[in-house]
Scaffold this motif. Structure first.
Motif, PDB file in Angstrom:
ATOM      1  N   VAL A 107       7.388   4.937  29.626  1.00 29.87           N
ATOM      2  CA  VAL A 107       8.497   5.785  30.010  1.00 29.87           C
ATOM      3  C   VAL A 107       8.752   5.738  31.512  1.00 29.87           C
ATOM      4  O   VAL A 107       9.892   5.748  31.963  1.00 29.87           O
ATOM      5  CB  VAL A 107       8.185   7.225  29.575  1.00 29.87           C
ATOM      6  CG1 VAL A 107       9.224   8.172  30.101  1.00 29.87           C
ATOM      7  CG2 VAL A 107       8.105   7.303  28.076  1.00 29.87           C
ATOM      8  N   TYR A 108       7.680   5.650  32.298  1.00 29.56           N
ATOM      9  CA  TYR A 108       7.842   5.614  33.750  1.00 29.56           C
ATOM     10  C   TYR A 108       8.693   4.424  34.164  1.00 29.56           C
ATOM     11  O   TYR A 108       9.587   4.532  34.994  1.00 29.56           O
ATOM     12  CB  TYR A 108       6.475   5.543  34.435  1.00 29.56           C
ATOM     13  CG  TYR A 108       5.709   6.825  34.327  1.00 29.56           C
ATOM     14  CD1 TYR A 108       5.842   7.802  35.306  1.00 29.56           C
ATOM     15  CD2 TYR A 108       4.877   7.081  33.248  1.00 29.56           C
ATOM     16  CE1 TYR A 108       5.160   8.986  35.215  1.00 29.56           C
ATOM     17  CE2 TYR A 108       4.197   8.265  33.142  1.00 29.56           C
ATOM     18  CZ  TYR A 108       4.331   9.221  34.136  1.00 29.56           C
ATOM     19  OH  TYR A 108       3.666  10.404  34.035  1.00 29.56           O
TER      20      TYR A 108
ATOM     21  N   MET B   2      17.552  13.062  25.206  1.00 31.12           N
ATOM     22  CA  MET B   2      18.761  12.807  25.984  1.00 31.12           C
ATOM     23  C   MET B   2      19.803  13.898  25.765  1.00 31.12           C
ATOM     24  O   MET B   2      20.778  13.983  26.499  1.00 31.12           O
ATOM     25  CB  MET B   2      19.374  11.454  25.603  1.00 31.12           C
ATOM     26  CG  MET B   2      18.581  10.259  26.042  1.00 31.12           C
ATOM     27  SD  MET B   2      18.312  10.172  27.811  1.00 31.12           S
ATOM     28  CE  MET B   2      19.909   9.627  28.387  1.00 31.12           C
TER      29      MET B   2
ATOM     30  N   PHE C 267      15.315  13.869  34.497  1.00 30.95           N
ATOM     31  CA  PHE C 267      14.280  12.885  34.168  1.00 30.95           C
ATOM     32  C   PHE C 267      13.517  12.446  35.417  1.00 30.95           C
ATOM     33  O   PHE C 267      12.300  12.293  35.393  1.00 30.95           O
ATOM     34  CB  PHE C 267      14.898  11.660  33.477  1.00 30.95           C
ATOM     35  CG  PHE C 267      14.998  11.819  31.998  1.00 30.95           C
ATOM     36  CD1 PHE C 267      13.858  11.846  31.216  1.00 30.95           C
ATOM     37  CD2 PHE C 267      16.225  11.964  31.379  1.00 30.95           C
ATOM     38  CE1 PHE C 267      13.939  12.004  29.842  1.00 30.95           C
ATOM     39  CE2 PHE C 267      16.314  12.126  30.013  1.00 30.95           C
ATOM     40  CZ  PHE C 267      15.173  12.149  29.241  1.00 30.95           C
TER      41      PHE C 267
ATOM     42  N   GLN D 159      16.177   3.107  35.337  1.00 30.06           N
ATOM     43  CA  GLN D 159      17.378   3.936  35.337  1.00 30.06           C
ATOM     44  C   GLN D 159      17.711   4.383  36.762  1.00 30.06           C
ATOM     45  O   GLN D 159      18.876   4.361  37.166  1.00 30.06           O
ATOM     46  CB  GLN D 159      17.129   5.148  34.441  1.00 30.06           C
ATOM     47  CG  GLN D 159      18.369   5.911  34.121  1.00 30.06           C
ATOM     48  CD  GLN D 159      18.105   6.990  33.096  1.00 30.06           C
ATOM     49  OE1 GLN D 159      17.086   7.663  33.143  1.00 30.06           O
ATOM     50  NE2 GLN D 159      19.019   7.157  32.171  1.00 30.06           N
TER      51      GLN D 159
ATOM     52  N   VAL E 221       9.465  12.789  35.876  1.00 31.89           N
ATOM     53  CA  VAL E 221       8.651  11.597  36.099  1.00 31.89           C
ATOM     54  C   VAL E 221       7.982  11.644  37.469  1.00 31.89           C
ATOM     55  O   VAL E 221       6.811  11.320  37.621  1.00 31.89           O
ATOM     56  CB  VAL E 221       9.523  10.335  35.952  1.00 31.89           C
ATOM     57  CG1 VAL E 221       8.831   9.139  36.539  1.00 31.89           C
ATOM     58  CG2 VAL E 221       9.825  10.094  34.496  1.00 31.89           C
TER      59      VAL E 221
ATOM     60  N   ASP F  57       5.496   0.646  17.404  1.00 30.10           N
ATOM     61  CA  ASP F  57       6.337   1.816  17.251  1.00 30.10           C
ATOM     62  C   ASP F  57       6.687   2.428  18.596  1.00 30.10           C
ATOM     63  O   ASP F  57       7.574   3.231  18.727  1.00 30.10           O
ATOM     64  CB  ASP F  57       5.626   2.863  16.379  1.00 30.10           C
ATOM     65  CG  ASP F  57       5.605   2.390  14.936  1.00 30.10           C
ATOM     66  OD1 ASP F  57       6.495   1.599  14.591  1.00 30.10           O
ATOM     67  OD2 ASP F  57       4.702   2.788  14.189  1.00 30.10           O
ATOM     68  N   SER F  58       5.927   2.034  19.597  1.00 33.17           N
ATOM     69  CA  SER F  58       6.254   2.552  20.922  1.00 33.17           C
ATOM     70  C   SER F  58       5.800   1.510  21.908  1.00 33.17           C
ATOM     71  O   SER F  58       5.431   0.409  21.542  1.00 33.17           O
ATOM     72  CB  SER F  58       5.515   3.868  21.166  1.00 33.17           C
ATOM     73  OG  SER F  58       4.143   3.609  21.197  1.00 33.17           O
TER      74      SER F  58
ATOM     75  N   ILE G 262      11.760  12.060  24.216  1.00 37.85           N
ATOM     76  CA  ILE G 262      12.715  11.859  25.304  1.00 37.85           C
ATOM     77  C   ILE G 262      14.052  12.385  24.827  1.00 37.85           C
ATOM     78  O   ILE G 262      14.790  11.710  24.122  1.00 37.85           O
ATOM     79  CB  ILE G 262      12.826  10.372  25.671  1.00 37.85           C
ATOM     80  CG1 ILE G 262      11.435   9.836  25.974  1.00 37.85           C
ATOM     81  CG2 ILE G 262      13.736  10.207  26.872  1.00 37.85           C
ATOM     82  CD1 ILE G 262      11.430   8.382  26.309  1.00 37.85           C
TER      83      ILE G 262
ATOM     84  N   VAL H 129       4.441  13.389  34.078  1.00 39.63           N
ATOM     85  CA  VAL H 129       4.780  13.851  32.741  1.00 39.63           C
ATOM     86  C   VAL H 129       3.695  14.773  32.213  1.00 39.63           C
ATOM     87  O   VAL H 129       2.504  14.499  32.356  1.00 39.63           O
ATOM     88  CB  VAL H 129       4.960  12.639  31.815  1.00 39.63           C
ATOM     89  CG1 VAL H 129       5.173  13.096  30.383  1.00 39.63           C
ATOM     90  CG2 VAL H 129       6.118  11.793  32.285  1.00 39.63           C
TER      91      VAL H 129
ATOM     92  N   PRO I  23       8.508   7.438  20.798  1.00 35.43           N
ATOM     93  CA  PRO I  23       9.224   8.170  21.845  1.00 35.43           C
ATOM     94  C   PRO I  23      10.498   7.473  22.289  1.00 35.43           C
ATOM     95  O   PRO I  23      11.518   8.107  22.498  1.00 35.43           O
ATOM     96  CB  PRO I  23       8.207   8.245  22.986  1.00 35.43           C
ATOM     97  CG  PRO I  23       7.196   7.218  22.688  1.00 35.43           C
ATOM     98  CD  PRO I  23       7.147   7.095  21.209  1.00 35.43           C
TER      99      PRO I  23
ATOM    100  N   ILE J 215      12.318   4.967  33.225  1.00 35.00           N
ATOM    101  CA  ILE J 215      13.032   5.903  34.090  1.00 35.00           C
ATOM    102  C   ILE J 215      13.305   5.290  35.463  1.00 35.00           C
ATOM    103  O   ILE J 215      14.374   5.496  36.036  1.00 35.00           O
ATOM    104  CB  ILE J 215      12.234   7.222  34.239  1.00 35.00           C
ATOM    105  CG1 ILE J 215      12.084   7.908  32.878  1.00 35.00           C
ATOM    106  CG2 ILE J 215      12.907   8.154  35.218  1.00 35.00           C
ATOM    107  CD1 ILE J 215      13.346   8.401  32.252  1.00 35.00           C
TER     108      ILE J 215
ATOM    109  N   PHE K 151       9.500  16.610  26.719  1.00 37.09           N
ATOM    110  CA  PHE K 151       9.190  15.248  27.099  1.00 37.09           C
ATOM    111  C   PHE K 151       7.702  15.126  27.418  1.00 37.09           C
ATOM    112  O   PHE K 151       6.985  14.295  26.849  1.00 37.09           O
ATOM    113  CB  PHE K 151      10.047  14.898  28.313  1.00 37.09           C
ATOM    114  CG  PHE K 151       9.858  13.521  28.885  1.00 37.09           C
ATOM    115  CD1 PHE K 151       9.620  12.423  28.075  1.00 37.09           C
ATOM    116  CD2 PHE K 151       9.971  13.319  30.258  1.00 37.09           C
ATOM    117  CE1 PHE K 151       9.480  11.168  28.630  1.00 37.09           C
ATOM    118  CE2 PHE K 151       9.833  12.061  30.808  1.00 37.09           C
ATOM    119  CZ  PHE K 151       9.582  10.990  29.987  1.00 37.09           C
TER     120      PHE K 151
END
Lengths: 439, 379, 534
Positions: free
Chosen positions: B163-164, C274, C468, B170, C472, B369-370, C272, C476, C332, B167, C266
């Motif tokens: 996830v880090y 949105m 987010f 992003q 982060v 799955d992840s 997650i 988390v 996730p 993000i 989260f």
């Protein structure tokens, strides 16, 4: 003087017959006239644009109730470009190439217009653009029914300078082309009127900016230098609410530092608690509070159409009203919806506007408009405090920018050019010398 | 065409690749034929409007393939691939801008229109060279490639994962969007670059050019697909999949995981850049909106819809979603977001393997799955 | 200026008359009609004179008329020429009362009414005349307010009566303000002695007057003024530092509010979401809905919408959890995709059901304006409330997580789902409650945001990315991390802004986050132990 087209008696008869539901089969079977509506119904711009779609639907419905146009019904074709600029171009292409519409009414942001422009020119369509914009453009296929900078920004600054006595200026805007250009023009204009460099503060913020604490406090500091200060705001849409709230809360009073806005109308105010804003200004070519019967009729039919007793009207709606009426008259005059014929016929068409005067289509595809300055009231309306003595014709190329000083636009027969350089005597720009030699 | 032993030609012997290429080439041929051979009034005629639209879809498909390469095979969910796409697009846009020459509205011989009316005195240094096609095309690859290299080097070296990583990709595209919105940057601000006239001396508005661009995009997609398949099928690709499924174990086996990740990430960014470069002349505008994080999320959704880790699934997903968008925004403008949103929810919940899962092909390996498997999590 | 002077004299006469004869005889209506008649002119100068005449007449209805005039509610019927006061001026039909008799006249259409318009100049004039009137009232706060209004607005004719007022005034603060007001006026006249009275004052009007004096040709005056200014600037520097810190904390508190719900769903659940921004939007719309239900009581409505917003968003959260998220356990990144779809649906739902337009949420009286720390520094009240609210919400959440059964179970499930289930914890129930909690907090954030920004369908989108980043950056799964991250990002942003501009400041913050994550790949406060690998 341009004669105002009158309704022919037989047509009037036909119209009333259709109005009674007695339309003859011959008329009904003819192909409808297609009007494309290119306004975002989703995404960030839906806020402003969706009411313009409804305005057109209302105008078309009214026109159809009166028997349509040239004996044909008008069929609206609505698409949703979803506030996505490349999608605007695609949808314009769809309207012109697939749906084969006769005219498009649409766009709000400059970038969406720039995106659509090459498509409309390539496929020879007609586009009526209803929003105040930065100028510096004149296309053969586009009619600009919103204000050019000389129909909004410059008169507003004149008002502040002469009537309010402002000496120091904050030019605050969202960072995109309309504020940039408008502020460039205003800076040049102010300096030409003897305002010193240190008395002008320019500030740009991103779209949807919501944290105005620092900027408002800067403005406050800038305004406490012992000279009357005014803010000229070209802040766009959503960012205005937090901006005005911060102004109110930091105690900036319209009597101390008036803010004149070019993008805040009745619709934006309907989403704001206006009590702290009373007295701040806006410059437009139409206000809902204009006291004429034509305007009250327009408001009544709008309220009736939306079914919302509190529905408001605003300047771009009037622009669409004018654009639609002008196009209608031009089609009647030309006797066809053919793009080239309408393009020629529409220049010089003059229709009554909602503020008691007339709007005429000029050869540069801009229209004449009165300029009104209004002060915000606590009921979300504007009280009109000043207006130009007569209407002002839109200027496509600003006299205050070095690149466009020498350009004019005239789409009538001999010249037929959107960017004619009067110094060099040729069409196709030809940048003025000081720019051309720059590199 | 290619040496039969070469790693690059290996995919050509795979059934799925042959099927995909066959379908793509057939589609290109049919569209070309229906566009050229049939008269405009014919019910089967494919209009130039449709050809351009299909060309745009193919650009998106190539972009989706690039995303699938990193997400499906490397396990990196990039929420910033729009940035690479847009950079490629800007490189192309700058070339097209310079091609306008003195035909802009102000007729300035060098400066683009937006610079003239914002009173720029001379061309900024980074605009130099873009008047030459070879340089611009090189930049289409280099600009996104270099960004990916620097960003990837930093991120993979510090083992930013899951996830880090998503993000901060992003954050990357969001920062670039804000930067390109600034008019001081000299990229036309919010309006971006538009009003293009010609590409390589050919008028952009003619039907022939549009068809040509469509075909070029088709070819680029085919080549990109084969390249990705080749990478995936090579030893390098196997290490990638191993990294995806169990990064720590792969590391323990002695592989320098970050190097593999970096290589694939950069290739993917370049592919995205090519897609952007082909996209710009077809839609006629490039602006900072392409950097918006929402767009990058949408790309990921195409891949998820089509089925990730298959490459052809990405293509299918991109085509379907964008076709649906075109149809719905025309047919039910007020409600298309319901349809689109509903589609995303249903597909993720009901079709975890996407449409490709429905087609029943066996995937190279069980997708995780992840970003990390549960087993990995408990190590 | 002459106009204002005579106006003030008139007003003072009025005051004298009113005091001398409390039960002044009501003028016959002909007089009233004539007085108002004079106001109905297009020229603002004539209107000013008409106001003078009005004040000089000593009519006891003057105050009411001036108030109506100030609000644009003094209007005239087109046909009958009757003057009316509009009681409510929204919509097409307005309830009105006769301006002369005060008698209710039912509703009139805005078509038949003509407004007696005023502009900013007249408004300013009305404000200061009303302020002079207010100097006589018993309420000390109103007197202070009135005195403050007079700063920078004193005219020569006012001097004598004002000095009299200073002598009579019991309240020290009012006296000080009036003395300053007089000093500012004197300074404007070139009186160097007045500088002394203004030295050290942080009031912007005083500063403006000093600045103007510092530019004057009179060397002695200019020097004195410059000296006084230098002293003031010194004090202002400190002020500015405090101000920037406050701006930063305030922005940070918004970020914390927006992110804290996300930190739960989260960080704790690994979902997650949105659609988190859209849950905030629901909270904001609840605030709007409450105000529609309770018209005229914005404050009460806002307080009630705190629990209501929590409930609405929590229920929506439960719906999302049951319909979508429960099927995506342990995936996730796919919850990201599905909830993105949900967010599109929610946005369009609001557009279709309510309106694509922004809704106006009113700030209650006690949240408008600012809290004055000193005359150069005031903290805006709405932001102060939001800052406090954010800290309260945070404290509440910490309590829930640390001190309640639910919190214990949530932490257990987070650490090891299988083990928690083995110990008899119903993990599904915990999931639902956690998600409801996170969503409810988003609703609270929405209620708070309704006081700062637009309430519209796009509200959520504007905050989701920032939220987010905060989560982060903080690490988390760590609520403290979110708090520290939010506040520090807010302060960094506001410190950079004056120097780099709003856009560049934001870009720099993003770059900072990217680089920071390279240095500490798991955020400010990394989660430790087994859960960290999940």
């Amino acid at each position: 003087m341009i004669p105002i087209p009158t309704v022919h008696p037989t047509r009037w008869l036909a119209a009333s017959l259709i109005g009674l539901g007695l339309s003859s089969p011959a008329i009904a079977q003819e192909d409808p006239i297609k009007v494309g509506i290119l306004h975002s119904l989703s995404g960030t711009m839906a806020i402003s644009e969706s009411t313009l779609k409804d305005t057109l639907l209302m105008l078309i419905e009214r026109q159809n109730a009166e028997g349509g146009l040239l004996g044909r019904q008008i069929e609206p074709v609505v698409v949703d470009p979803a506030s996505d600029w490349p999608l605007f171009a695609e949808k314009a292409r769809e309207l012109l190439a697939q749906e084969e519409v006769d005219v498009i009414f649409g766009n709000w942001t400059s970038v969406s217009r720039k995106s659509v422009l090459p498509v409309v020119e390539e496929l020879n369509g007609l586009l009526f653009y209803p929003v105040q914009y930065e100028g510096e453009e004149s296309s053969e296929n586009v009619f600009y029914t919103g204000a050019a900078p000389n129909q909004q920004a410059i008169p507003a600054v004149d008002y502040l300078m002469n009537e309010v006595g402002a000496e120091r200026w904050v030019l605050a805007g969202t960072d995109y082309v309309y504020p940039r250009t408008t502020n460039k023009i205003l800076e040049a204009y102010l300096k030409a009127h003897g305002v010193a460099d240190e008395d002008i503060m320019v500030n740009y913020t991103p779209f949807g900016h919501s944290d105005w604490q620092n900027i408002v406090s800067d403005i406050k500091r800038f305004g406490s230098q012992g000279k009357k200060t005014a803010v000229v705001s070209t802040i766009n849409g959503d960012a205005n609410v937090p901006f005005y709230r911060e102004l109110g809360n930091q105690g900036i009073d319209a009597a101390d530092i008036p803010v004149v806005a070019f993008s805040v109308g009745e619709q934006e105010l309907s989403g704001i608690d206006t009590a702290p804003l009373v007295g701040h200004l806006a410059a437009w070519n139409y206000f809902m509070s204009v006291d004429t019967d034509a305007n009250y009729d327009f408001i009544d039919s709008w309220i009736e159409y939306t079914g919302d007793e509190m529905a408001v009207t605003n300047d771009p709606m009037e622009a669409h009203y004018l654009g639609f009426t002008m196009w209608k008259e031009a089609v009647r005059k030309a006797g066809t919806t053919d793009v080239d014929a309408v393009k020629d016929a529409i220049i010089g068409v003059s229709v009554p506007n909602l503020s008691g005067g007339h709007a005429a289509m000029m050869p540069n595809h801009h229209i004449t408009k009165p300029v009104l300055i209004g002060e915000i009231q606590d009921n979300g309306q504007f009280s009109i405090v000043w207006e130009t003595p007569s209407t002002v014709a839109g200027d496509a190329w600003s006299d205050y920018l070095p690149g466009s000083r020498d350009l004019i636009s005239d789409w009538r027969a001999p010249l037929e050019c959107g960017n004619y350089n009067v110094v060099e005597g040729r069409c196709g720009g030809g940048a003025s010398e000081d720019v051309a030699t720059a590199e | 065409m290619l040496a039969s032993r070469s790693w690059l030609s290996r995919p050509l012997h795979e059934r799925s690749t042959r099927l995909f290429l066959g379908a793509l080439i057939a589609a290109l041929a049919v569209v070309t034929l229906l566009n050229l051979a049939l008269p405009a009034g014919h019910p089967l005629h494919v209009s130039t409007y449709t050809v351009t639209l299909l060309g745009k879809y193919l650009c998106y498909a190539l972009l989706a393939v690039a995303v699938d390469l990193v997400w499906g095979y490397l396990g990196i969910l990039s929420l910033g691939h729009g940035a690479f796409f847009a950079l490629g697009g800007y490189a192309m846009g700058m070339y097209l801008m310079r091609q306008i020459g003195d035909r802009g509205v102000y007729g300035h011989p060098v400066l683009p229109d937006f610079m003239v009316f914002l009173d720029w005195q001379s061309l900024p240094w980074y605009w130099h060279g873009f008047d030459m096609a070879w340089f611009a095309f090189l930049m289409v690859l280099l600009a996104p490639g270099l960004l990916a290299l620097v960003f990837g080097f930093l991120a993979f070296r510090s083992r930013v994962t899951g996830v880090y990583l998503s993000i901060i990709t992003q954050a990357l595209t969001f920062a670039l969007m804000l930067a390109f919105f600034r008019n001081e940057m000299g990229f036309g601000g919010n309006n971006g670059l538009t009003d293009f006239k010609e590409l390589l001396g050919v008028d952009l508005t003619t039907d022939a050019t549009r068809l040509g661009l469509f075909l070029a995009t088709g070819v680029a997609l085919a080549l990109g697909y084969v390249l990705c398949r080749a990478i995936v099928a090579s030893k390098l690709g196997r290490v990638c999949v191993a990294t995806r499924d169990a990064e720590a174990r792969t590391r323990f086996l002695g592989y320098r995981v970050e190097r593999f990740q970096l290589f694939v990430f950069v290739v993917s960014a370049m592919l995205a850049g090519v897609a952007g470069a082909l996209y710009v002349p077809q839609v006629g505008i490039i602006n900072p909106g392409e950097f918006s994080p929402i767009f990058s999320i949408e790309i990921v959704l195409w891949v998820a819809l089509g089925g990730r880790g298959t490459l052809y699934g990405a293509v299918i997903g991109a085509l379907i979603v964008n076709y649906a968008k075109t149809v719905f925004t025309g047919v039910m403008p007020d409600a298309w977001l319901f349809a689109l949103g509903g589609l995303f929810v249903l597909v993720t919940v009901l079709l975890p393997k996407g449409i490709a899962g429905l087609l029943g092909y066996r995937r190279p390996r069980r997708p995780p799955d992840s970003s990390t498997t549960p087993r990995e999590a408990s190590t | 200026m002459r106009m204002i002077r005579s106006l003030v004299q008139g007003l003072l006469c009025l005051v004298v008359v009113a005091l001398a004869a409390p039960a002044a005889v009501a003028a016959p209506d002909d007089d009233g009609q004539a007085l108002l008649e004079a106001l109905d002119t297009r020229s603002y100068a004539d209107k000013g004179e008409a106001i003078e005449a009005l004040v000089a007449s000593g009519d006891e209805r003057t105050r009411r008329w001036l108030d109506a005039l100030l609000d644009g509610k003094l209007q005239r019927h087109q046909d009958t020429g009757r003057f009316v006061v509009v009681l409510e001026n929204r919509g097409r039909q307005w309830p009105v009362a006769d301006a002369l008799s005060g008698e209710r006249l039912g509703e009139m259409s805005r078509r038949e009414l003509d407004r007696i318009g005023i502009n900013n100049a007249l408004r300013g004039q009305l404000h200061s005349t009303l302020a002079v009137l207010d100097l006589r009232v018993d309420d000390v706060r109103a007197r202070r307010e009135a005195a403050r209004e007079l700063l920078g607005n004193v005219e020569a004719a006012m001097l004598a009566p004002l000095q009299q007022r200073v002598a009579d005034e019991a309240d020290g603060e009012v006296r000080r303000l009036l003395e300053q007001a007089i000093a500012i006026h004197r300074l404007g006249q070139g009186d160097a002695a007045a500088v002394e009275g203004l030295a050290g004052s942080l009031n912007p009007e005083a500063r403006a007057a000093l600045r103007a004096a510092a530019r004057s040709d009179d060397v002695a005056l200019a020097e004195a003024a410059s000296g006084a200014l230098a002293g003031i600037e010194q004090k202002l520097k400190l002020n500015r530092g405090v101000e920037t810190l406050y701006f930063g904390l305030s922005l940070g508190s918004v970020l914390v509010l927006a992110a804290i719900g996300l930190a739960i769903t989260f960080g704790v659940m690994g979902v997650i979401n949105m659609a988190h921004g859209e849950l905030m939007m629901l909270g904001a719309y609840t605030a709007w809905g409450m105000q529609q239900l309770l018209p005229g009581q914005p404050g009460l409505a806002l307080i009630l919408s705190i629990p209501a917003g929590f409930l609405v968003a929590a229920l929506a959260g439960i719906a999302i959890e049951r319909s979508v998220i429960q099927f995506l356990k342990g995936r996730p990144l796919e919850t990201l995709l599905a909830t993105f779809g949900v967010s599109l649906i929610l946005q369009q739902l609001v557009r279709t059901l309510i309106s694509p337009l922004n809704r106006s949420v009113v700030s209650p009286e006690w949240m408008s304006g600012s809290l004055m720390i000193n005359e150069g520094l005031s903290l805006t009240l709405n932001r102060l409330f939001v800052l406090g609210f954010a800290l309260l919400v945070f404290a509440g959440l910490m309590l829930v997580m640390r001190r309640t059964r639910l919190g214990l179970e949530v932490r257990a499930v987070t650490q090891s789902r299988a083990m928690a289930r083995a110990m008899g914890i119903r993990a599904t129930r915990v999931d639902i409650l956690t998600f409801a909690l996170g969503s409810g907090v988003a609703g609270l954030a929405g209620v708070a945001l309704s006081q700062l920004t637009n309430v519209g369908p796009n509200l959520g989108q504007n905050y989701i990315i920032d939220s987010f980043m905060v989560v982060v950056f903080g690490g988390v799964g760590n609520l403290w991390g979110t708090l520290v991250a939010g506040l520090s990002l807010g302060v960094i942003n506001q410190v950079l802004e004056p120097w780099a501009g709003a856009v560049l400041a934001k870009i720099l913050v993003l770059v900072f986050i990217i680089l920071f994550i390279q240095k500490r790949p798991r955020g400010l406060f990394p989660q430790k132990g087994r859960a960290a690998e999940g």
